[in-house]
Design a protein around this motif. Structure first.
Motif, PDB file in Angstrom:
ATOM      1  N   ALA A   1      69.144  23.283  -3.764  1.00 40.40           N
ATOM      2  CA  ALA A   1      69.175  22.920  -5.191  1.00 40.40           C
ATOM      3  C   ALA A   1      70.527  22.326  -5.561  1.00 40.40           C
ATOM      4  O   ALA A   1      70.597  21.284  -6.240  1.00 40.40           O
ATOM      5  N   ARG A   2      71.595  22.965  -5.123  1.00 41.14           N
ATOM      6  CA  ARG A   2      72.934  22.451  -5.451  1.00 41.14           C
ATOM      7  C   ARG A   2      73.166  21.082  -4.827  1.00 41.14           C
ATOM      8  O   ARG A   2      73.677  20.171  -5.490  1.00 41.14           O
ATOM      9  N   ARG A   3      72.816  20.932  -3.551  1.00 38.43           N
ATOM     10  CA  ARG A   3      73.041  19.664  -2.866  1.00 38.43           C
ATOM     11  C   ARG A   3      72.284  18.532  -3.554  1.00 38.43           C
ATOM     12  O   ARG A   3      72.830  17.436  -3.762  1.00 38.43           O
ATOM     13  N   ARG A   4      71.037  18.783  -3.929  1.00 38.64           N
ATOM     14  CA  ARG A   4      70.232  17.740  -4.575  1.00 38.64           C
ATOM     15  C   ARG A   4      70.780  17.382  -5.951  1.00 38.64           C
ATOM     16  O   ARG A   4      70.879  16.197  -6.306  1.00 38.64           O
ATOM     17  N   VAL A   5      71.104  18.391  -6.755  1.00 43.13           N
ATOM     18  CA  VAL A   5      71.602  18.120  -8.109  1.00 43.13           C
ATOM     19  C   VAL A   5      72.922  17.354  -8.038  1.00 43.13           C
ATOM     20  O   VAL A   5      73.110  16.349  -8.746  1.00 43.13           O
ATOM     21  N   GLU A   6      73.833  17.814  -7.184  1.00 44.74           N
ATOM     22  CA  GLU A   6      75.123  17.121  -7.083  1.00 44.74           C
ATOM     23  C   GLU A   6      74.944  15.700  -6.568  1.00 44.74           C
ATOM     24  O   GLU A   6      75.675  14.792  -6.974  1.00 44.74           O
ATOM     25  N   ARG A   7      73.943  15.511  -5.704  1.00 36.98           N
ATOM     26  CA  ARG A   7      73.695  14.172  -5.171  1.00 36.98           C
ATOM     27  C   ARG A   7      73.170  13.233  -6.243  1.00 36.98           C
ATOM     28  O   ARG A   7      73.664  12.101  -6.387  1.00 36.98           O
ATOM     29  N   PHE A   8      72.174  13.675  -7.047  1.00 40.51           N
ATOM     30  CA  PHE A   8      71.654  12.714  -8.030  1.00 40.51           C
ATOM     31  C   PHE A   8      72.603  12.539  -9.210  1.00 40.51           C
ATOM     32  O   PHE A   8      72.607  11.496  -9.857  1.00 40.51           O
ATOM     33  N   LEU A   9      73.457  13.539  -9.489  1.00 39.13           N
ATOM     34  CA  LEU A   9      74.474  13.321 -10.512  1.00 39.13           C
ATOM     35  C   LEU A   9      75.511  12.308 -10.022  1.00 39.13           C
ATOM     36  O   LEU A   9      75.972  11.458 -10.786  1.00 39.13           O
ATOM     37  N   ALA A  10      75.861  12.378  -8.738  1.00 36.62           N
ATOM     38  CA  ALA A  10      76.821  11.417  -8.173  1.00 36.62           C
ATOM     39  C   ALA A  10      76.259  10.001  -8.157  1.00 36.62           C
ATOM     40  O   ALA A  10      77.014   9.028  -8.194  1.00 36.62           O
ATOM     41  N   SER A  11      74.918   9.867  -8.128  1.00 29.48           N
ATOM     42  CA  SER A  11      74.305   8.539  -8.094  1.00 29.48           C
ATOM     43  C   SER A  11      74.612   7.721  -9.344  1.00 29.48           C
ATOM     44  O   SER A  11      74.571   6.498  -9.323  1.00 29.48           O
TER      45      SER A  11
END
Length: 334
Positions: free
Chosen positions: A204-214
């Motif tokens: 969950a953390r990896r995905r959220v941080e990834r799409f926020l970084a996008s």
């Protein structure tokens, strides 16, 4: 009652919506549990919340428009209730001026936006006139607005470091599910997000941080009117000579009380929303505009009478969040 400490916490979360409580506490000279307790009180009383919002790169993948509607006398309330129920209509406000309602609209594709514009309005009660302008460029959006309560040094303490945007990012079903959960509680723990979406907290953390970084989606901290301390919302619809549009857009975006500044395709080509303490402040900006961009025209001026929905959150008369209708900010990858 919202205290000065509450306002400092809210400013910290405008800067970094998912900052660790220990980090916010260090900036404010408090303990982590104290800061967490104050936030829980604000969120529990529905005075403040954190929710997904379009990011700076949103227009690279999604679509947005501003819509103004006029309605028959006596039909406005029924119209607003119908508009608030539609997920694509992120913010719905009653306004002064030649129109009754101002809406911002989001869609995951051009075709979806066209369907909304052509199919939705004939079914709505009491609509007598509609004006649609398509957003073509964002100079500033509401997620970038800051109250300025914190001193600059403290504000820097809670700022997050920007991460490199992943190349070619596409949202999938898990991202969509996580965004829907974040719409309910933008500070939900990684564990809670993982349970709700059937994945581990680490995923969950990896995905959220990834799409926020996008850069396509961000998070923002919103509040009830009690935290605005007398600020009033004014929107100017402007027609700027083409050679000055970018210059004027950047000028307004740099103003501390600018909530939104967007280039649009319509009778007007720039929409600016300001939060002011006195409506006369808008006239001062118009005088500055005349100096910076000769030939500019103010197409309309409107003040918000009441906001019924803000970025998917349905609001009561005092601006408290009652419930949420998640926005369709993304398109799931096939």
């Amino acid at each position: 009652m919202i205290t000065e400490l509450d306002l400092e916490i809210l400013n910290a979360l405008q800067i970094n919506p998912r900052a660790e409580w220990s980090r916010v506490a260090d900036a404010l000279g408090l303990s982590g549990p104290t800061v967490a307790r104050r936030w829980q009180a604000l969120a529990g009383d529905r005075l403040a919340w954190i929710t997904p919002s379009p990011g700076q790169r949103y227009l690279n993948a999604g679509w947005s428009a501003f819509i103004q509607l006029s309605s028959l006398p006596g039909e406005t309330e029924a119209l607003i209730q119908r508009l608030c129920a539609e997920p694509a209509f992120g913010t719905v406000s009653m306004v002064s001026g030649s129109h009754d309602v101002f809406i911002d609209c989001f869609a995951s594709s051009h075709d979806e936006l066209m369907d909304i514009v052509t199919d939705s309005f004939p079914k709505l009660p009491g609509v007598t006139h509609r004006e649609v302008v398509f957003v073509t460029k964002l100079y500033r959006q509401a997620s970038e607005w800051r109250s300025g309560t914190l001193e600059p040094a403290r504000a820097r303490q809670v700022s997050s470091q920007s991460k490199a945007a992943p190349a070619g990012y596409s949202f999938d079903r898990l991202d969509a599910a996580l965004l829907e959960e974040l719409a309910k509680d933008g500070r939900a723990s990684w564990a809670d997000l993982g349970v709700a979406c059937g994945v581990s907290p680490q995923t969950a953390r990896r995905r959220v941080e990834r799409f926020l970084a996008s850069g396509y989606v961000t998070l923002r901290c919103d509040t009830s009117t009690a935290a605005n301390r007398g600020l009033r919302e004014v929107t100017l619809m402007l027609n700027i000579p083409a050679q000055f549009v970018d210059q004027v857009g950047r000028y307004f975006a740099a103003q501390s009380n600018c909530r939104l500044c967007a280039q649009v395709l319509g009778t007007q080509n720039l929409v600016v929303t300001l939060w002011v303490r006195d409506y006369l402040e808008a006239q001062a900006f118009e005088r500055e505009l005349a100096e910076r961009a000769p030939g500019s025209t103010v197409i309309s001026r409107q003040a918000v009478v009441r906001t019924y929905k803000r970025l998917g959150h349905l609001l009561d008369g005092s601006g408290r969040s009652l419930s949420v209708v998640p926005l369709p900010l993304w398109r799931e990858a096939p």
